[in-house]
Design an enzyme around this catalytic site. Structure first.
Site, PDB file in Angstrom:
ATOM      1  N   SER A  22      -3.899   7.832   2.011  1.00 66.71           N
ATOM      2  CA  SER A  22      -4.859   6.686   1.582  1.00 66.71           C
ATOM      3  C   SER A  22      -4.749   5.381   2.521  1.00 66.71           C
ATOM      4  CB  SER A  22      -4.740   6.405   0.229  1.00 66.71           C
ATOM      5  OG  SER A  22      -5.851   5.394   0.039  1.00 66.71           O
ATOM      6  N   SER A  71      -1.456  -5.899   5.054  1.00 70.70           N
ATOM      7  CA  SER A  71      -2.072  -6.480   3.680  1.00 70.70           C
ATOM      8  C   SER A  71      -3.549  -6.555   3.870  1.00 70.70           C
ATOM      9  CB  SER A  71      -1.619  -7.927   3.739  1.00 70.70           C
ATOM     10  OG  SER A  71      -1.895  -8.714   4.881  1.00 70.70           O
ATOM     11  N   LEU A  74      -7.424  -3.771   0.154  1.00 69.24           N
ATOM     12  CA  LEU A  74      -8.269  -2.963  -0.066  1.00 69.24           C
ATOM     13  C   LEU A  74      -9.650  -3.307   0.140  1.00 69.24           C
ATOM     14  CD1 LEU A  74      -7.062  -1.910  -3.884  1.00 69.24           C
ATOM     15  CD2 LEU A  74      -6.352  -1.125  -1.708  1.00 69.24           C
ATOM     16  N   CYS A 132      -0.748  -0.720  -5.152  1.00 75.96           N
ATOM     17  CA  CYS A 132      -1.129  -1.479  -4.162  1.00 75.96           C
ATOM     18  C   CYS A 132      -0.413  -2.703  -4.002  1.00 75.96           C
ATOM     19  CB  CYS A 132      -2.635  -1.619  -3.844  1.00 75.96           C
ATOM     20  SG  CYS A 132      -2.922  -2.693  -2.434  1.00 75.96           S
ATOM     21  N   GLY A 263       6.777   7.268   6.031  1.00 74.77           N
ATOM     22  CA  GLY A 263       7.283   7.406   7.359  1.00 74.77           C
ATOM     23  C   GLY A 263       7.405   8.955   7.941  1.00 74.77           C
TER      24      GLY A 263
HETATM   25  C1  LIG Z   1      -3.147  -0.030   7.377  1.00 77.86           C
HETATM   26  C2  LIG Z   1      -2.346   0.760   6.019  1.00 77.86           C
HETATM   27  C3  LIG Z   1      -3.387   0.839   4.794  1.00 77.86           C
HETATM   28  C4  LIG Z   1      -3.255   1.262   3.571  1.00 77.86           C
HETATM   29  N1  LIG Z   1      -4.088   1.502   2.588  1.00 77.86           N
HETATM   30  C5  LIG Z   1      -3.935   2.151   1.383  1.00 77.86           C
HETATM   31  C6  LIG Z   1      -4.914   2.150   0.405  1.00 77.86           C
HETATM   32  O1  LIG Z   1      -5.882   1.849   0.791  1.00 77.86           O
HETATM   33  N2  LIG Z   1      -4.338   3.019  -0.706  1.00 77.86           N
HETATM   34  C7  LIG Z   1      -3.230   3.462  -0.899  1.00 77.86           C
HETATM   35  O2  LIG Z   1      -2.986   4.015  -1.940  1.00 77.86           O
HETATM   36  N3  LIG Z   1      -2.236   3.312  -0.196  1.00 77.86           N
HETATM   37  C8  LIG Z   1      -2.564   2.599   1.219  1.00 77.86           C
HETATM   38  N4  LIG Z   1      -1.506   2.618   2.138  1.00 77.86           N
HETATM   39  C9  LIG Z   1      -0.402   3.350   2.046  1.00 77.86           C
HETATM   40  C10 LIG Z   1      -0.229   4.523   2.436  1.00 77.86           C
HETATM   41  O3  LIG Z   1      -1.069   5.558   1.948  1.00 77.86           O
HETATM   42  C11 LIG Z   1       1.299   5.371   2.339  1.00 77.86           C
HETATM   43  O4  LIG Z   1       1.598   5.480   0.999  1.00 77.86           O
HETATM   44  C12 LIG Z   1       2.369   4.328   3.091  1.00 77.86           C
HETATM   45  O5  LIG Z   1       1.758   3.855   4.073  1.00 77.86           O
HETATM   46  C13 LIG Z   1       3.641   5.091   3.358  1.00 77.86           C
HETATM   47  O6  LIG Z   1       3.518   6.328   4.277  1.00 77.86           O
HETATM   48  P1  LIG Z   1       3.617   6.189   5.796  1.00 77.86           P
HETATM   49  O7  LIG Z   1       4.844   5.357   5.943  1.00 77.86           O
HETATM   50  O8  LIG Z   1       3.583   7.430   6.543  1.00 77.86           O
HETATM   51  O9  LIG Z   1       2.609   5.095   6.015  1.00 77.86           O
HETATM   52  C14 LIG Z   1      -2.055   2.291   3.384  1.00 77.86           C
HETATM   53  C15 LIG Z   1      -0.896   1.930   4.547  1.00 77.86           C
HETATM   54  C16 LIG Z   1      -1.287   1.456   5.725  1.00 77.86           C
HETATM   55  C17 LIG Z   1      -0.185   1.353   6.760  1.00 77.86           C
END
Ligand SMILES: Cc1cc2nc3c(=O)[nH]c(=O)nc-3n(C[C@H](O)[C@H](O)[C@H](O)COP(=O)(O)O)c2cc1C
Length: 322
Positions: A22, A71, A74, A132, A263
């Site tokens: 997401s 940051s 949402l 969040c 990650g």
């Molecule tokens: C730019 C950005 C926006 C994100 N927006 C949301 C969001 O709207 N809702 C949510 O549940 N997680 C959000 N996340 C978290 C990601 O879904 C994920 O849980 C988190 O980044 C860890 O995975 P990753 O290290 O592969 O990015 C966001 C992450 C990033 C980097």
């Protein structure tokens, strides 16, 4: 031999275990120039709230040594615009569409969102984003409390930081929808298994592990925070070992499907999460570096299974040898 890649997340059947996290894949169309979207296992939308949101002050993202801080706060068009403008295109892809939803001022908003989406057949499942880290305005909250619209004092701890609040909210949402419920948990807790257990007891079908870790950066020239909201969420390679350990801990103690994330940059990372106990994986930050990474990971999983003579990916889930 064609290895079997399909997995189940509760009632949800995925043709392969690779989905997009997401907030890192928009509403999917943004990525349609780069890959055949229909090859993914499922799509998780950017989190939707009841009302439209503009999000936080910029800058909203910055790089770190091994990942990124965000940051966003949402930003989204609100549920009605989403249903009208975005959902029809998402549905056309022909994959399970998982809608991420969150409340802002009042947990009841999440219940109303779940009720609104319950009757929409294009919605395969709901991911409850109760984790969040970017909703609290650091600028305006000196203490950890702030007044909400009605003047009541709100506690800005995340729902996913409290097992009782998690249980109560998931239980209430469970009553208003038949959709598969996935609860997304925060790593910013002492014992994630306690929260995971509460979500399970309340009726969630699966868990998404994990959302981002609290983090911040400072520009030493200006002495200003690198993010407009001061504190944000850390994601990317820096968090992988911690997220992986959380998946493993929850897998051992709480017997429901896990969607692992944090990650995952390549097939090696995805395999580690699956071996630790994830039934599926979500790709987040890596999409910003390589928009085709999810497809490459799906191919990598097939190659790994073939090379290791494993017929079914389900044999790999939680297969850590100790
Ligand atoms: C730019 C950005 C926006 C994100 N927006 C949301 C969001 O709207 N809702 C949510 O549940 N997680 C959000 N996340 C978290 C990601 O879904 C994920 O849980 C988190 O980044 C860890 O995975 P990753 O290290 O592969 O990015 C966001 C992450 C990033 C980097």
């Amino acid at each position: 031999m064609q290895p079997k890649l399909s997995v189940n997340i509760g009632k949800l059947k995925l043709k392969n275990p690779v989905m997009v996290a997401s907030g890192t894949f928009g509403y999917a169309q943004e990525f349609s120039d780069f890959l055949d979207l229909s090859q993914l296992g499922a799509i998780v939308t950017k989190t939707i709230t009841l009302d439209p949101r503009q999000g936080n002050l910029s800058p909203r993202t910055c790089e770190t040594a091994a990942g990124m801080l965000n940051s966003i706060g949402l930003e989204n068009p609100g549920i009605e615009d989403f249903i009208r403008e975005k959902l029809p295109l998402l549905a056309k892809i022909g994959l399970p569409v998982i809608i991420s939803i969150a409340s802002v001022d009042d947990p009841q908003e999440l219940v109303n969102l779940a009720r609104r989406l319950d009757k929409i057949k294009e919605v395969a499942a709901l991911e409850l984003n109760i984790s969040c880290p970017n909703l609290k305005s650091q600028q305006s909250t000196v203490n950890s409390q702030q007044k909400n619209k009605k003047g009541a004092t709100m506690d800005y701890r995340l729902i996913a930081q409290n097992p009782k609040a998690t249980y109560n909210l998931v239980k209430t949402v469970r009553k208003v929808t038949q959709k598969t419920l996935i609860t997304k948990l925060s790593p910013n807790v002492t014992d994630i298994t306690e929260i995971a257990q509460a979500a399970k007891e309340a009726g969630t079908a699966a868990l998404s592990l994990v959302n981002t870790f609290y983090g911040m950066g400072i520009d030493i020239k200006t002495r200003k925070p690198k993010l407009g909201n001061i504190i944000g969420g850390l994601s990317g390679p820096a968090i992988k070992p911690i997220a992986l350990a959380m998946v493993w801990e929850v897998y051992r103690k709480v017997k429901i499907p896990i969607i692992g994330m944090g990650g995952i940059m390549n097939v090696q990372d995805a395999l580690e999460f699956i071996i630790a106990g994830a039934s599926a994986v979500s790709i987040g930050t890596a999409n910003f570096i390589n928009p085709r990474v999810s497809i490459e990971i799906i191919q990598g999983l097939k190659d790994y299974l073939r090379k290791n003579k494993i017929k079914d990916i389900n044999c790999l889930i939680g297969s850590l040898r100790i």
